[in-house]
Design an enzyme around this catalytic site. Structure first.
Site, PDB file in Angstrom:
ATOM      1  N   CYS A 179     108.923 -57.148 -90.346  1.00  0.00           N
ATOM      2  CA  CYS A 179     109.711 -58.454 -90.137  1.00  0.00           C
ATOM      3  C   CYS A 179     110.026 -59.065 -90.023  1.00  0.00           C
ATOM      4  O   CYS A 179     110.860 -58.885 -88.747  1.00  0.00           O
ATOM      5  CB  CYS A 179     109.097 -59.116 -91.705  1.00  0.00           C
ATOM      6  SG  CYS A 179     110.060 -58.361 -93.102  1.00  0.00           S
ATOM      7  N   THR A 180     111.295 -60.022 -90.214  1.00  0.00           N
ATOM      8  CA  THR A 180     112.720 -60.218 -88.924  1.00  0.00           C
ATOM      9  C   THR A 180     113.930 -59.807 -89.328  1.00  0.00           C
ATOM     10  O   THR A 180     114.197 -59.327 -88.051  1.00  0.00           O
ATOM     11  CB  THR A 180     112.606 -61.936 -89.572  1.00  0.00           C
ATOM     12  OG1 THR A 180     111.877 -62.503 -89.541  1.00  0.00           O
ATOM     13  CG2 THR A 180     113.576 -62.360 -88.864  1.00  0.00           C
TER      14      THR A 180
END
Length: 613
Positions: A212-213
């Protein structure tokens, strides 16, 4: 670079830490004092199980903040992602991202993973194994040898899962030959558990690699996958997220495009200038979200290139198009009259900025927070959408920063009747009493969600005198028409959704509760996350669903001394008791048959809604 070489250089720092917080109030005071003294802006979220921080300011001051945080043993091992960047140039983007002020909030969850935030989330201690950026890259490069060390005899395939939202994956994602990459295509993170449930067989027995980020969303999502038991043990996640990976591999490595970030930078790319995104309308290469164009239905960000952006444009994202929502069914308000192109649904949308929409008005790009809740509002018996909107004007105003309310007429039109009354009615009381006497001019039509078995429909427009005195228990006899109302609401959701929740008043609350009891059943066509039930009661339906209702709910009703002459306190209590324990929040007040908007009641309503933002 030394601090004295960059005294005014701006930057951002992102970090999170899952650890039990012994004194949340004390930690709140620390962040409030430290960030304000250093002039830092952004978001700080505190929960009993950790912190999640995204703040910006001068780099030298951010480093002082990091040093202060590190002095607390709670943050041992925390990964502080500090990056230099330009000062926020676009006030609108900075406002949406929360970089024009300092927001420190205590929340139940650092990230809202479950669509039922009142229910227990998976244990974070069961999260997947962390892989550094180099290890992650090595696994993708060799398609598995590093993970085979976990169990050399297991030669199951590698599955790569992107745990982000659709608007993020549009502009960048990992692409690796010979590795199956799964993009859930979800609107928001809380949609991920359902997607994982629906695709669990794609994970069973395989090695799951997640990213994810910045890493925080993988913590909860990987724990959720592993909680499924045998066959789901081999879950790994990119430590530090895409941000750390791009720092380690400036050319992008296996990541193509840009990394969407939740601050004023909007996105961060590698040295590879290739563009992955495409304009929603013309399909040309485009990956710039700075214009903040949004879907008119669900408010999700959409990519619209400079050439396609028009002042009066209406945009519909891929997900809404997939579910049959087009441009012709968007609810609009003009001169305080609801207008919907597709009949028979008649909606009244209350814009969150207190302005009036018309077909010539643009979709308010950037004028709202990045994600407000859309709540469908169901009026009481012998009311209508316009009247309910007016009577809840104070509530609408006080929730405008976090919610957009949409009002709809019920499908059963009622005949005009009146009941003589010697006393002036209480204008503050949201009752379903009929008019005192026939008005001299035309009156707005009144509607109901359920009617009595002997109901024959609306007749001529002439007013008729009621047969007798108002019966406060009449709602117990109104049991017909549910199937018609249920089908009608399915159409509303299909044409004007999505909605995050449903708010109902009196009979509207009873209807909303009955709908929530059918939520998730086979063939269900309405997807929402919560209900708000005001002066509600349980419907006496022939096919009532047995068992407790599994849906987050807020119950607002008068206490025993609350002077609600329409719905007894016990009736609303019985409705609240029909929801699963831990699913419901109760607010009792002393204001009669209405929705209170003074403190502390409005604060409790806001607290409930904030769990879904």
């Amino acid at each position: 670079m030394a601090d004295n070489d960059r005294p005014d250089q701006y930057g951002v720092v992102l970090y999170y830490k899952y650890t039990p917080i012994p004194d949340v109030d004390q930690l709140f005071s620390f962040y409030d004092s430290n960030c304000n003294s250093l002039g830092l802006l952004g978001r700080v979220r505190l929960a009993p199980d950790g912190v999640n921080v995204t703040i910006g300011g001068k780099l030298s001051l951010l480093e002082k903040h990091i040093a202060a945080v590190k002095s607390n043993s709670l943050f041992e091992g925390t990964d502080f992602k500090l990056a230099s960047c330009h000062h926020p140039l676009n006030d609108q983007v900075a406002k949406e991202c929360g970089f024009t002020s300092l927001s420190i909030r205590v929340v139940k969850e650092l990230v809202t993973f479950s669509p039922h935030p009142l229910l227990k989330s998976p244990e974070i201690s069961n999260a997947g194994t962390h892989l550094s950026a180099v290890e992650f890259h090595s696994v993708l490069q060799s398609a598995g040898p590093l993970l085979e060390k976990e169990n050399p005899s297991n030669h199951k395939k590698l599955v790569l899962l992107d745990a982000r939202n659709l608007y993020e994956t549009r502009i960048g994602k990992f692409k690796t030959p010979n590795v199956e990459t799964l993009d859930p295509g979800i609107r928001q993170y809380s949609d991920l558990p359902s997607w994982i449930d629906d695709n669990s067989e794609r994970f069973r027995g395989n090695r799951v690699l997640m990213y994810c980020t910045g890493g925080i969303r993988c913590e909860m999502a990987s724990a959720y996958i592993r909680s499924k038991g045998a066959g789901f043990e081999n879950v790994f996640q990119l430590f530090g997220g895409i941000q750390r990976y791009l720092e380690q591999f400036p050319d992008g490595g296996f990541f193509k495009g840009k990394n969407f970030v939740f601050d004023h930078r909007i996105s961060v790319g590698s040295s590879d200038a290739n563009i992955m995104g495409a304009c929603l309308l013309c399909g040309s290469s485009f990956d710039d979200y700075s214009s903040r164009c949004r879907c008119n239905h669900c408010r999700m960000l959409v990519l619209v290139c400079d050439s396609c952006q028009k002042k009066d444009a209406l945009y519909v994202c891929e997900l809404c198009q997939k579910h049959g929502k087009g441009y012709g069914s968007i609810p609009l308000i003009e001169n305080d009259e609801s207008q919907v192109i597709t009949q028979p649904i008649k909606l009244k949308t209350v814009p969150s900025d207190d302005t009036t929409l018309s077909p010539q008005v643009h979709s308010r790009h950037g004028s709202n927070p990045s994600r407000k809740l859309r709540i469908l509002c169901l009026h009481g018996f012998r009311q209508n959408a316009s009247g309910f909107k007016g009577r809840t004007a104070s509530l609408v105003k006080k929730l405008k920063s976090i919610a957009e309310l949409v009002f709809v007429d019920a499908p059963h039109e009622l005949p005009f009747i009146y009941q003589p009354c010697l006393q002036e009615p209480d204008s503050k009381d949201l009752s379903s009493l009929s008019q005192q006497s026939p008005p001299p001019a035309n009156c707005r039509k009144k509607f109901a969600w359920l009617v009595s078995p002997d109901f024959s429909g609306a007749s001529e427009s002439n007013w008729k005198k009621a047969d007798g005195q108002f019966d406060p228990l009449q709602y117990q006899q109104q049991t017909d028409g549910f199937d018609v109302s249920l089908a009608y609401l399915k159409t509303v959701f299909s044409q004007a959704g999505p909605f995050d929740g449903i708010m109902g008043f009196s009979q509207g609350a009873a209807m909303a509760a009955a709908v929530s009891a059918r939520r998730g059943r086979p063939g269900g066509e309405m997807d929402f996350r919560f209900v708000i039930l005001c002066s509600g009661f349980t419907l006496n339906l022939p096919d009532s669903v047995g068992g407790s209702i599994n849906c987050p709910s807020l119950h607002i009703f008068g206490n025993e001394q609350g002077n609600d002459r329409q719905i007894a306190n016990q009736a609303s209590r019985d409705l609240a008791a029909s929801f699963e324990e831990g699913c419901s929040v109760i607010i009792e007040h002393d204001s009669g048959h209405m929705i209170p908007t003074r403190s502390p009641y409005i604060d409790e309503i806001r607290d409930f809604l904030h769990r879904f933002l």
